[in-house]
Motif scaffolding. Sequence first.
Motif, PDB file in Angstrom:
ATOM      1  N   SER A 187      -2.806  62.933  -4.929  1.00  0.00           N
ATOM      2  CA  SER A 187      -3.598  63.398  -3.788  1.00  0.00           C
ATOM      3  C   SER A 187      -4.329  62.240  -3.116  1.00  0.00           C
ATOM      4  O   SER A 187      -4.631  62.301  -1.918  1.00  0.00           O
ATOM      5  N   THR A 191      -2.656  61.043  -0.069  1.00  0.00           N
ATOM      6  CA  THR A 191      -2.669  61.924   1.102  1.00  0.00           C
ATOM      7  C   THR A 191      -3.928  61.751   1.941  1.00  0.00           C
ATOM      8  O   THR A 191      -3.974  62.222   3.075  1.00  0.00           O
ATOM      9  N   VAL A 192      -4.950  61.112   1.397  1.00  0.00           N
ATOM     10  CA  VAL A 192      -6.203  60.955   2.138  1.00  0.00           C
ATOM     11  C   VAL A 192      -6.467  59.499   2.518  1.00  0.00           C
ATOM     12  O   VAL A 192      -7.525  59.177   3.055  1.00  0.00           O
ATOM     13  N   ARG A 215     -15.144  63.823  -0.896  1.00  0.00           N
ATOM     14  CA  ARG A 215     -14.074  64.362  -1.736  1.00  0.00           C
ATOM     15  C   ARG A 215     -14.482  65.710  -2.335  1.00  0.00           C
ATOM     16  O   ARG A 215     -15.523  65.829  -2.976  1.00  0.00           O
ATOM     17  N   ALA A 267      -9.688  60.512   7.163  1.00  0.00           N
ATOM     18  CA  ALA A 267      -9.582  60.399   5.706  1.00  0.00           C
ATOM     19  C   ALA A 267     -10.681  61.197   5.016  1.00  0.00           C
ATOM     20  O   ALA A 267     -10.449  61.842   3.983  1.00  0.00           O
ATOM     21  N   ASP A 294      -9.743  64.861   5.337  1.00  0.00           N
ATOM     22  CA  ASP A 294      -8.593  65.174   4.485  1.00  0.00           C
ATOM     23  C   ASP A 294      -8.999  65.320   3.021  1.00  0.00           C
ATOM     24  O   ASP A 294      -8.361  66.067   2.265  1.00  0.00           O
ATOM     25  N   ALA A 295     -10.034  64.600   2.618  1.00  0.00           N
ATOM     26  CA  ALA A 295     -10.468  64.631   1.222  1.00  0.00           C
ATOM     27  C   ALA A 295     -11.362  65.828   0.913  1.00  0.00           C
ATOM     28  O   ALA A 295     -11.587  66.159  -0.253  1.00  0.00           O
ATOM     29  N   PRO A 349      -6.727  69.579   8.363  1.00  0.00           N
ATOM     30  CA  PRO A 349      -5.718  69.309   7.332  1.00  0.00           C
ATOM     31  C   PRO A 349      -4.877  70.533   7.016  1.00  0.00           C
ATOM     32  O   PRO A 349      -5.381  71.659   6.969  1.00  0.00           O
TER      33      PRO A 349
END
Length: 277
Positions: A71, A74-75, A236, A254, A257-258, A274
Amino acid sequence: MSSPHESPLPDTADPALRSDCASCFGLCCVALPFAASADFALDKDAGTPCPNLRTDFRCGIHTRLRERGFSGCTVFDCFGAGQKVSQVTFGGRDWRGAPETARQMFEVFPVMRQLHELLWYLSEALTLPAARPVHAALRAAREKTEGLTRGGAGELAALDVPAHRDEVNALLLRTSELVRAAVPGRKKQRRGADLMGARLKGADLRGACLRGACLIAADLTGADLRTADLIGADLRDARLAGADLTGALFLTQAQIDAARGDAATALPPSLTRPAHW
């Protein structure tokens, strides 16, 4: 690069600050180290290709990264540094075809990424009307930073990045102060605060300073983060369902996305919701 409607974020149509993996030699998959964790399924040293990297510099599990334990990939956002190093600094010579470039290419990539990240923030700052008192200084800093990105590999590898970041950060901090000053009432100052798992559901964080704050797994459900400074904040697994992030300062894709949001999360117009939300 300013948006015609004074968007709080840089123009997303600008390819220079957006990742173009098709023009990169998989640098983030090689140059950077991985540590086995919830974000990465294995340990990997800097300069060692990820076992999922194919010979054409594409990821062999790109559509299954999360389910395969990657994962963190992906971020990650290089802010366009990958293609800049690949196609400009090294003129399209890849580290497999020209192995003598590998070591220096991998050294230069993290430097370029930091410079491009600064360009992203500077470009955003220049779209903010409240920051007009420092626009001239911001433009000068952006021109200087862009000039540094055009340096040769040796110059980039030897660059004192922390010193340049400090110089730019002073301007970004002043920008933040000018913008947030327009928010009525007393603003929360939580710069660098440890807010891991904090219960901030429905919190009024308008104009708050959350620069570098640790908000891992924080509950920000329904929180009002309009005009909050989020530069460097760790989001996150932060719960952003129903949160309002319109106008948030220095927020990146980013970070979004997290985090964990939903259809009701209000995002700045230049960020994309996302798919995993």
